[in-house]
Every structure is written in C-alpha cells, then in structure tokens.
Scaffold this motif. Structure first.
Motif: not given
Length: 424
Positions: A98-99, A165-169, A231-238, A240-243
């Motif tokens: 986030f920083t 950007n935060y969810l992607y990073l 992996s499930v958390i990482g894919i969910a984050l990506v 979410g970022s795309a959404s």
C-alpha cells in the motif's frame, strides 16, 4: 480547415486503452477561397496529379503511424513488464504494497506539467499555464474545479485507482508475475460486461465468448496451482484489481464521458492531489500498527521504488496518450506481449512451473483478450471480404472456361479437312 481534437478516457494504471477520436464542430473557410465554378475547374485540371499525391501521402502517413505504433507497443510492453518485475524485487526488501501504491500514485502529479511542456512545443497558439489550466478545468463543469466537483467527480476515481493498484501489487506478493499479468488481461472482458449491462452497449456474441474464455482461464489458472490457499488469494486479488479497473473505466464513461488530452492530464494530476491530501494518513497508520513496517528509512530501496514509479508513470503516459500517434489496438497489444516477457523472466529465475494446464489457461485468456480487440463492425467486414472472394472466383472460372473452349475450337479447325482437298 476542420479542427480535430482527440478525446481520451484516462484509465487506471493497468487498464487497456479504448480511445475514441471525435471531431470538433465548426468549419473555418478562408476569405480568398475560389468560387465554386473555379474550384471545380481547378479540381478537374489537377485531379490526376492530386490522386497520386494523395495516395502517396496516405501511404506515408500510415507507415509513420504504424512505425510509431511499434515504438509505443514496445514501450508499453517494456514499461508494464518492467514495473511488474521491479515491484516483485522491491517486496523482497520492502514489504509494503500500500505504501508503494501511495508513493507511485503521487507521481501522477507530473501529468499536467508534462502535458503543458508538450503544448508549448507543439501548439501554434501558446497559452500561459493559468490559461491552459482554466480551459482544462471546464471538464469538471461550468464553474471549474470546485470543492464539490473535486469530491463528486475526482475522489471516487481516486479510490478506484488506489484499489486497482494496491490489489495488483498485493497479488504480486502471493503468486508469480506471469499469472498476475495474464489474469489482469481479463479486465477487458469485465469492461465489456459492465458496459453491456450499465451503458447498454451493443451486444456482440464474439465478446460474450471472450468473456467466457476469460472466466474459464481464471478457473484453470486456479486449478493449475492445486487450489492452494496462497494461490487462491492471489488470484482473487488480481480478479479484484481487474474488476476495480473495469469499474473505473465504465463509471468514467457514464459520469464524465470523454476528455481531451489536456483535460485527461489535469484529471490524472487531480487524482494525485487527492492521494496526497486524503490517503497519506493510511500508510502512516499501517506503519505505526506494524502492518507495513520497515526498520529505518535508510533500509528502504529508494532506487527500485523510484524506478517502479517512473516505469508506471511511463506506462500510463503511453497508455492514455499514445492514441495521438498510433492506433489504439496496437497499444492494447503491448499489454498482451508483456505476458510472454514476464513468463521468460519467471522461467529464467525458476519461480514458475509451466505445466499443461497453466499454458492452456494463458492461451485461453490471451485469445479472449484478442477477441475483445475486434471492432464492432468486424462481422460486416468479414461478410464483405467473403463476398469479394466469391465474386472473384466466379469471374475467374468463366474466363478460364472460355480459354479452354476457344482452344478446343481452334484445334478442331486445324485438324478438320477442307472441301477443296476432296475436289482434287
């Protein structure tokens, strides 16, 4: 002379460009223009020369546009893949996504100054910074950038920008950069679905197929890692970022429409102001609560952080303003090409295993992304092309048959005996 101005919807840091060119109404006629009869005479005399010159000029212009398109594609691909890889390296020493998002977003403030520098060098009617700022502020309303316009038209998009950007990073910390980059390509499918539902855009079957391919690729990518928690958390984050990125674009088109280059640059700079004024407190809170903690400021890898911010700024500049020199579709291809670049780097670093399921998922998502790049009139173009091919085949077949028949007739005439030979 007609005036044209490019209009562009400023996108989030990782969005795919869908930019449109619109014409400004109004024509300016010169006072010394010839009469209609004289103009027709001149046009008739110079038709032949102008035709060849026009074709030559058009071909040279298209070649230049294609050449700059290749340059922009390489720039988009290298800046996007480079920022992704550099962020992965940064988290080895600086575990604060986030920083890092907050720090990189502050660099958006340079959008409007950089635009004004380009305006000074290219525009014939140069304006002062205050004049240019006031003209671009009309984008926010008749009263300009007021406090109400700031909170209603800029602040919501600032929140979506930060979340994207935060969810992607944060996803880069969980999974490989190849998976992150290819999964983020699904944002274009989400843009189509939201545009179809919210904006009532034209229904296209091929884009529905592309959206289904994107969803299937997400499921297969999760299966490739064995449905592990990380992996499930990482894919969910990506995802979410795309959404968030898709929501940013659709809401911008719904609420604000489109913007000229100067207006888009000012809008992105305003997002940086929002980030500095209202988001700065969050990294401070995360630091003191030790959610994102670092031992000392000397231990912060300033080189990689600043390099990431510069690459991300370059990516956004090319993504949002590359339409001025090339085609939007070529810009979109730069995002797709970043996937094999990240794959090569991950394979070289031995951080990823390319099993058959992962490769199929990457191909499916990439195919869906390419299908979404097809223009709305692609079916009409395809029908016209097939019709022309059929017409050419029909024209070639009778000509070929005619040649065969005439050859046979000539041959029969040569071999047939004449009546004079019998009389003798």
């Amino acid at each position: 002379m007609k005036k044209h101005s490019a209009r562009v919807a400023p996108l989030s840091a990782c969005n795919s460009p869908v930019l449109t060119l619109t014409k400004v109404e109004g024509d300016e006629h010169s006072r010394d223009s010839p009469a209609p009869a004289e103009a027709q005479a001149q046009a008739g005399m110079e038709a032949g020369g102008r035709g060849s010159r026009c074709c030559w000029t058009c071909s040279v212009t298209q070649l230049k546009k294609f050449f700059w398109g290749v340059v922009v594609v390489l720039g988009v691909c290298s800046s996007w893949s480079g920022s992704t890889q550099l962020a992965k390296l940064t988290f080895n020493k600086f575990d604060a996504p986030f920083t890092l998002t907050w720090f990189a977003t502050n660099w958006n403030f340079l959008f409007f100054p950089l635009y004004y520098i380009g305006h000074v060098f290219k525009s014939t009617e140069k304006q002062s910074p205050q004049q240019r700022y006031r003209e671009c502020c009309r984008f926010f309303g008749d009263n300009g950038l007021t406090l109400k316009a700031f909170f209603t038209k800029a602040a919501p998009f600032g929140v979506l920008w930060i979340l994207t950007n935060y969810l992607y990073l944060h996803a880069i910390k969980k999974i490989d950069t190849t998976d992150v980059s290819v999964l983020f390509c699904c944002n274009k499918a989400f843009v189509f679905l939201l545009s179809w539902i919210v904006l009532r855009d034209r229904f296209m079957g091929v884009r529905i197929v592309a959206a289904i391919l994107a969803i299937a690729g997400i499921v297969m990518m999760t299966y490739a890692d064995g449905f592990h928690s990380y992996s499930v958390i990482g894919i969910a984050l990506v995802v979410g970022s795309a959404s968030m990125s898709a929501m940013y674009k659709v809401l911008f088109k719904l609420l604000l429409g489109s913007a000229k280059f100067g207006e888009a640059a000012l809008f992105l700079s305003v997002l940086a102001v929002f980030n500095i004024l209202f988001v700065t407190c969050i990294p401070v809170i995360l630091y003191f609560t030790k959610v994102e903690y670092w031992s000392s400021f000397d231990a912060i890898p300033w080189g990689s952080i600043c390099g990431f911010s510069v690459l991300l700024l370059t990516f956004n500049i090319l993504l949002n303003f590359g339409i001025a020199i090339t085609y939007p579709t070529l810009i979109s291809l730069g995002i797709v090409l970043s996937v094999p670049v990240n794959a090569v780097v991950d394979h070289y670093r031995s951080e990823i295993v390319f099993n058959s399921v992962r490769v199929i998922a990457i191909v499916i998502i990439g195919l869906g992304f390419l299908l979404l790049l097809l223009p709305e009139e692609w079916d009409e173009w395809l029908i016209k092309l097939l019709t022309r091919l059929k017409v050419r085949k029909k024209e070639e077949v009778p000509e070929g048959n005619g040649d065969i028949v005439s050859g046979l007739q000539n041959k029969s005439r040569r071999t047939r005996p004449s009546m004079s030979s019998f009389t003798h």
